[in-house]
Design an enzyme around this catalytic site. Structure first.
Site, PDB file in Angstrom:
ATOM      1  N   ASN A 141       0.851  -1.197   0.000  1.00  0.00           N
ATOM      2  CA  ASN A 141       0.000   0.000   0.000  1.00  0.00           C
ATOM      3  C   ASN A 141       0.886   1.246   0.000  1.00  0.00           C
ATOM      4  OD1 ASN A 141       0.574   0.750   2.874  1.00  0.00           O
ATOM      5  ND2 ASN A 141      -0.298  -1.283   3.179  1.00  0.00           N
ATOM      6  N   ASP A 197      -4.579  -6.678   4.941  1.00  0.00           N
ATOM      7  CA  ASP A 197      -5.642  -7.528   5.499  1.00  0.00           C
ATOM      8  C   ASP A 197      -5.677  -8.888   4.809  1.00  0.00           C
ATOM      9  OD1 ASP A 197      -6.566  -5.682   7.358  1.00  0.00           O
ATOM     10  OD2 ASP A 197      -7.758  -4.637   5.855  1.00  0.00           O
ATOM     11  N   LYS A 243       9.140 -17.216 -10.592  1.00  0.00           N
ATOM     12  CA  LYS A 243       8.407 -16.086 -11.173  1.00  0.00           C
ATOM     13  C   LYS A 243       7.236 -16.621 -12.006  1.00  0.00           C
ATOM     14  CE  LYS A 243       8.933 -12.248 -14.320  1.00  0.00           C
ATOM     15  NZ  LYS A 243       9.697 -11.699 -15.419  1.00  0.00           N
ATOM     16  N   PHE A 290      -4.830   3.097  14.585  1.00  0.00           N
ATOM     17  CA  PHE A 290      -5.057   4.131  13.572  1.00  0.00           C
ATOM     18  C   PHE A 290      -6.134   3.655  12.620  1.00  0.00           C
ATOM     19  CE2 PHE A 290      -1.850   7.481  13.889  1.00  0.00           C
ATOM     20  CZ  PHE A 290      -1.161   6.997  14.986  1.00  0.00           C
ATOM     21  N   LYS A 325     -14.073   0.410  15.210  1.00  0.00           N
ATOM     22  CA  LYS A 325     -12.750  -0.240  15.337  1.00  0.00           C
ATOM     23  C   LYS A 325     -12.238  -0.138  16.771  1.00  0.00           C
ATOM     24  CE  LYS A 325     -11.306   0.206  10.617  1.00  0.00           C
ATOM     25  NZ  LYS A 325     -10.546   0.881   9.602  1.00  0.00           N
ATOM     26  N   LYS A 344     -11.561  -3.697  18.421  1.00  0.00           N
ATOM     27  CA  LYS A 344     -10.170  -4.076  18.670  1.00  0.00           C
ATOM     28  C   LYS A 344      -9.754  -3.825  20.128  1.00  0.00           C
ATOM     29  CE  LYS A 344      -8.879  -3.403  13.848  1.00  0.00           C
ATOM     30  NZ  LYS A 344      -7.746  -3.845  13.044  1.00  0.00           N
TER      31      LYS A 344
HETATM   32  N1  CTP Z   1      -4.225  -3.649  11.980  1.00  0.00           N
HETATM   33  C1  CTP Z   1      -3.627  -4.743  12.562  1.00  0.00           C
HETATM   34  N2  CTP Z   1      -3.583  -5.933  11.905  1.00  0.00           N
HETATM   35  C2  CTP Z   1      -4.146  -6.080  10.688  1.00  0.00           C
HETATM   36  C3  CTP Z   1      -4.788  -4.974  10.088  1.00  0.00           C
HETATM   37  C4  CTP Z   1      -4.809  -3.771  10.764  1.00  0.00           C
HETATM   38  O1  CTP Z   1      -3.133  -4.634  13.679  1.00  0.00           O
HETATM   39  N3  CTP Z   1      -4.071  -7.247  10.072  1.00  0.00           N
HETATM   40  C5  CTP Z   1      -4.249  -2.392  12.721  1.00  0.00           C
HETATM   41  C6  CTP Z   1      -3.602  -1.217  12.006  1.00  0.00           C
HETATM   42  O2  CTP Z   1      -2.223  -1.120  12.322  1.00  0.00           O
HETATM   43  C7  CTP Z   1      -4.397  -0.037  12.531  1.00  0.00           C
HETATM   44  C8  CTP Z   1      -5.750  -0.613  12.832  1.00  0.00           C
HETATM   45  O3  CTP Z   1      -5.589  -2.025  12.892  1.00  0.00           O
HETATM   46  O4  CTP Z   1      -3.862   0.486  13.728  1.00  0.00           O
HETATM   47  C9  CTP Z   1      -6.804  -0.307  11.837  1.00  0.00           C
HETATM   48  O5  CTP Z   1      -6.384  -0.719  10.567  1.00  0.00           O
HETATM   49  P1  CTP Z   1      -7.409  -0.746   9.355  1.00  0.00           P
HETATM   50  O6  CTP Z   1      -6.774  -1.404   8.195  1.00  0.00           O
HETATM   51  O7  CTP Z   1      -7.970   0.627   9.170  1.00  0.00           O
HETATM   52  O8  CTP Z   1      -8.551  -1.630  10.001  1.00  0.00           O
HETATM   53  P2  CTP Z   1      -9.151  -2.993   9.645  1.00  0.00           P
HETATM   54  O9  CTP Z   1      -9.376  -3.739  10.899  1.00  0.00           O
HETATM   55  O10 CTP Z   1      -8.329  -3.655   8.614  1.00  0.00           O
HETATM   56  O11 CTP Z   1     -10.592  -2.565   9.133  1.00  0.00           O
HETATM   57  P3  CTP Z   1     -11.207  -2.355   7.661  1.00  0.00           P
HETATM   58  O12 CTP Z   1     -10.502  -3.266   6.747  1.00  0.00           O
HETATM   59  O13 CTP Z   1     -12.624  -2.691   7.889  1.00  0.00           O
HETATM   60  O14 CTP Z   1     -11.020  -0.897   7.377  1.00  0.00           O
END
Ligand code: CTP
Length: 403
Positions: A209, A278, A288, A323, A337, A341
């Site tokens: 990303n 995610d 490859k 975040f 969240k 979390k």
């Molecule tokens: N985070 C984490 N582990 C993951 C994904 C995210 O610990 N596998 C943490 C990020 O570091 C951040 C927070 O979760 O502090 C929110 O991340 P975000 O990607 O916005 O949240 P998601 O839970 O992935 O929610 P969504 O995909 O629904 O936006």
């Protein structure tokens, strides 16, 4: 970060004296008030006028000059200084300072000053390694003076070895680390995650990303400057590790998961600024992947949620801050969240807001806790980090009162 601070910069007679000019510029950018004192030998390498032009203040060379601004100049400058740095410091200056000799303006102010003092030795390797110089440096360190280790490299005399004065940005970090902020995180241990993760598809390609790591690095730097011991678990970024921070490099979300779970039990606060994938490819190809006719698809599986796993093993006194980067329903999604979390705080920012998001140096964050919501407005990532830490400290003291 140095607004209202007075820095006295001592310059002694070495070729690195010219580098002190860059340090003044860096200090002025931080809004410091800089006064330069040179030894007579330093004035052979570079003129006082150069320092005066840069600092905007008179440069003092000789103890007995006629144009007094202060009644007893060495005492008033010593009293006015919030920090004193000698850069470059010759073996001769170090020897005098270690023995309390005060035979010119610089050594006199150095002896009289009670503020934090830094010394950046710069000299030929043999002089630096000489047991007399080493003993003098040890003695200065025993007196509470911070010695900034010289770099190794090609020296002005043609020798290769240790003795180069570090660049001005390194000196500035030492100064900021010493006096920029009050040390209200002394004794605290902090874990920060930053940057993107990379999920390998094959030996050549990966999914990632746009995260630059800037927000997490700013947090790590501010925590360190406020006195915390900081572990920064970082995905791949182009940023240098902040001064004094232990950086643990990771690549994938699984690596980040493992590193975070290893360090989490020992820390007081966790800031999870990393942009974690995610999903990750179900299988990583050994070779490859060659292109073929038609479309292709890659099957992805869910990664483990690091924050959720940390929440399972958390201590009640730990402050955990996540975040949320959203493109819609910022507050609503962030609140959910926070709950889902089990976080103490979530720093919400919208990719749609100008001045917020990936790569840029500013951010527009809303701090959300169980019973509070604070809109920080557009701030530099450094200032944003400072405010996030303020709130985290407040949450921590609330927890300690309840305990
Ligand atoms: N985070 C984490 N582990 C993951 C994904 C995210 O610990 N596998 C943490 C990020 O570091 C951040 C927070 O979760 O502090 C929110 O991340 P975000 O990607 O916005 O949240 P998601 O839970 O992935 O929610 P969504 O995909 O629904 O936006």
């Amino acid at each position: 970060m140095l607004k209202g601070k007075t820095i006295v910069l001592g310059v002694t007679g070495g070729i690195a004296a010219y580098k002190a000019v860059y340090l003044i510029s860096a200090l002025k950018k931080q809004n410091a008030n800089v006064h330069v004192i040179m030894t007579e030998h330093a004035a052979e390498f570079i003129t006082p006028l150069t320092f005066e032009t840069r600092s905007g203040n008179r440069c003092i060379v000789d103890m007995f000059e006629k144009h007094f601004e202060y009644d007893v100049k060495h005492i008033s400058l010593a009293k006015a200084a919030d920090l004193m740095i000698i850069a470059p410091a010759t073996a001769n200056f170090i020897a005098k300072a270690a023995n309390g000799i005060a035979d010119d303006m610089l050594t006199t102010v150095f002896l009289a000053a009670k503020c934090p003092k830094l010394v950046a030795p710069a000299m030929n390797t043999a002089m630096y390694e000489n047991p007399a110089t080493q003993a003098n440096l040890e003695r200065l360190a025993d007196y509470g003076i911070k010695i900034i280790e010289p770099d190794s490299g090609l020296l002005a005399c043609g020798d290769e070895g240790k003795g180069k004065m570090p660049e001005h940005d390194v000196l500035l970090e030492h100064i900021l680390d010493t006096i920029a902020f009050k040390k209200d995180m002394n004794g605290l241990k902090v874990l920060v995650t930053a940057g993107p993760t990379q999920e390998a598809i094959d030996p050549v390609r990966y999914i990632t990303n746009h995260s630059s790591g800037k927000m997490g690095y700013a947090l790590a730097r501010v925590c360190r400057m406020r006195g915390a011991e900081v572990i920064l678990v970082s995905g791949r970024t182009s940023l240098d590790a902040p001064f004094g921070v232990k950086r643990v490099d990771v690549v994938s979300s699984q690596d980040m998961h493992d590193a975070v779970l290893e360090y989490a039990p020992s820390v007081d606060m966790i800031f999870k600024a990393a942009a974690v994938a995610d999903y990750t490819p179900l299988e990583v190809a050994d070779h490859k992947i060659k292109k073929q006719d038609g479309d292709m698809s890659i099957l992805l599986k869910r990664t483990s949620d690091i924050l959720a796993d940390v929440a399972k093993i958390r201590r009640p006194d730990q402050v955990i801050c996540g975040f949320a980067m959203e493109t819609e329903n910022l507050i609503e999604n962030s609140r959910s969240k926070l709950k889902r979390k089990s976080l103490d705080m979530i720093c919400a920012n919208s990719l749609r807001t100008e001045g917020a998001g990936f790569q840029v140096d500013t951010n527009v964050v809303t701090l959300i806790t169980a019973d509070d919501m604070i809109e920080l407005g557009i701030l530099s990532k450094a200032e944003t980090a400072y405010r996030i830490v303020d709130k985290a400290l407040e949450l921590r003291s609330g927890k300690l009162v309840k305990a």
